[in-house]
Design an enzyme around this catalytic site. Sequence first.
Site, PDB file in Angstrom:
ATOM      1  N   GLU A 347      -8.826   5.057  10.378  1.00  0.00           N
ATOM      2  CA  GLU A 347      -8.916   3.623  10.604  1.00  0.00           C
ATOM      3  C   GLU A 347      -8.286   3.113  11.907  1.00  0.00           C
ATOM      4  O   GLU A 347      -7.332   2.343  11.894  1.00  0.00           O
ATOM      5  CB  GLU A 347      -8.282   2.884   9.418  1.00  0.00           C
ATOM      6  CG  GLU A 347      -9.027   3.127   8.122  1.00  0.00           C
ATOM      7  CD  GLU A 347      -8.380   2.443   6.946  1.00  0.00           C
ATOM      8  OE1 GLU A 347      -9.070   2.195   5.957  1.00  0.00           O
ATOM      9  OE2 GLU A 347      -7.166   2.162   7.006  1.00  0.00           O
ATOM     10  N   GLU A 451     -13.694   5.606   2.088  1.00  0.00           N
ATOM     11  CA  GLU A 451     -12.855   4.881   1.124  1.00  0.00           C
ATOM     12  C   GLU A 451     -13.671   3.767   0.491  1.00  0.00           C
ATOM     13  O   GLU A 451     -14.386   3.033   1.185  1.00  0.00           O
ATOM     14  CB  GLU A 451     -11.610   4.287   1.797  1.00  0.00           C
ATOM     15  CG  GLU A 451     -10.595   5.311   2.247  1.00  0.00           C
ATOM     16  CD  GLU A 451      -9.317   4.685   2.792  1.00  0.00           C
ATOM     17  OE1 GLU A 451      -9.080   3.480   2.544  1.00  0.00           O
ATOM     18  OE2 GLU A 451      -8.566   5.403   3.470  1.00  0.00           O
TER      19      GLU A 451
END
Length: 505
Positions: A347, A451
């Site tokens: 991320e 995710e």
Amino acid sequence: MITTNPKDQLLGIVSVFALFIISNGRTTLDTNNQKIRAVSLGGWLVTEGWIKPSLFDYIPNKDFLDGAGLQFKSKRTGKFQAAEHGGGTIIVANHSSAASGWETFRLWRINETRFHIRVFNKQFLGLDSTGINLVAISNDSQTFGIFNIIRNPDDLNRVRIRAPNGFFLQAKTEDLVTADSKGDGQWGDDDPSVFEMTITHRLQGDYQVTNGYGPLKAPKIMEHHWDTFIVEDDFRFIARSGLNGVRIPVRWWTASDPTPPKPFVGGSLQYLDKAFLWAKKYNLKVILHLHAVPGSQNGFEHSGTRDGYIEWGQADETIQETIRVIEFFTARYANNTSLYAVELMNEPFAPGMSLSMRTKYYEAGYKVVRKHAPNVFVVLSNRLNFSDSKELFPIASGMKRVVIDVHYYNLFSDIFDGMTVEQNIDFIKSNRSNELQAITTSNGPLTFVGEWVAEWKVKGATKSEYQRFAKAQLKTFGHASFGWAYWSLKNADIHWMIKNGYINL
């Protein structure tokens, strides 16, 4: 995912005791590789306080951990302290609102009572040459002053701040904050040394837990956590539940075991070794996922940050160190048949992370993975909050067995505020499906929903509504060409999804 970790908001997030599995299509990546249906082992080797809050329970003065954001409103002036121009000059007490980062000060904890204090532009609070006037002009924490924050025992939000000269700060006027008060008043509103403190955010990651407990207690606390949070039985349970992989978040300093840089503590590498042995025993594929990189790639607690600033890539040393870490992990596990993929970074956050910077790193990281493991997949993570979901395609075009990771949550945006059950489900079926379809191309890199959760902002949802929401995600994300990984196996706030029938096997 800004300066506070969005995952802190997952108060009702689903455990992957939740998760299992409506297999969609079982299309293959090649003749030997099925799509990944995995679960992340979040909160284990990378600390995230929302996953296990009790890990922080016994830290003394735990409101004041590294990276805590504090704002101070002068009781006399009724205005907020701020770093003029964000830093580089004086501190004033003339801001009528706390609407910008200039009014927020970040702690660097030395111990439970002594702190360095950092301002918006990253300078540290200190005193000027007069020894009295408060300024923020130095980038060196070691040479510019230690502060104490003294709370009123009858009202913990009222504080005095002791400066390095032993006196207390006071807002004599809106434009002058000095360190020359004895601090012996009665905590009244007319006392210029009294400030109303607001804690705007907290970080609860590895830096905070290890520096909070200190070098004597932290090793024992962390070893107990690693030893008990994830165990072999969890791998057995995952394999029996129909999943075929685990995504294991790791952090950069584990590559320096047994003596990582302070305040981090050694010992986690042996538990990663165990994870690979268990994965091999239960025939699970491992996605080794670098969650925390030197300097932090997104400012969130899971990135190992001290105070929330994004500093990865600002110096070439951080990129080179990250490449070294990737090479260490890949070389160590290259001969373990469970190593299925290496994800180079978790991320990266759009504002602080240029494409050219990541291109340099991803290309170098790909090469060191290939040096030791020619056939494992290499996963590239898309930037958060960035509209071009194909920006990594040019980088990936010259790479083999490469995957693009996207994260899909119905949580971290205002657009989900007030959405009904049906609107959330329709968003998955329409928006998410279109997004995933747009980047899942026949001649491009593979796609991976790295995710997702069966949680949302809907309040008071029924079991059947959760079931429909989870089913919609499983069906939609099943079209990702590499597969998906659910976040996460364990956390403190759990919907027992299988046990209570939220997801039908």
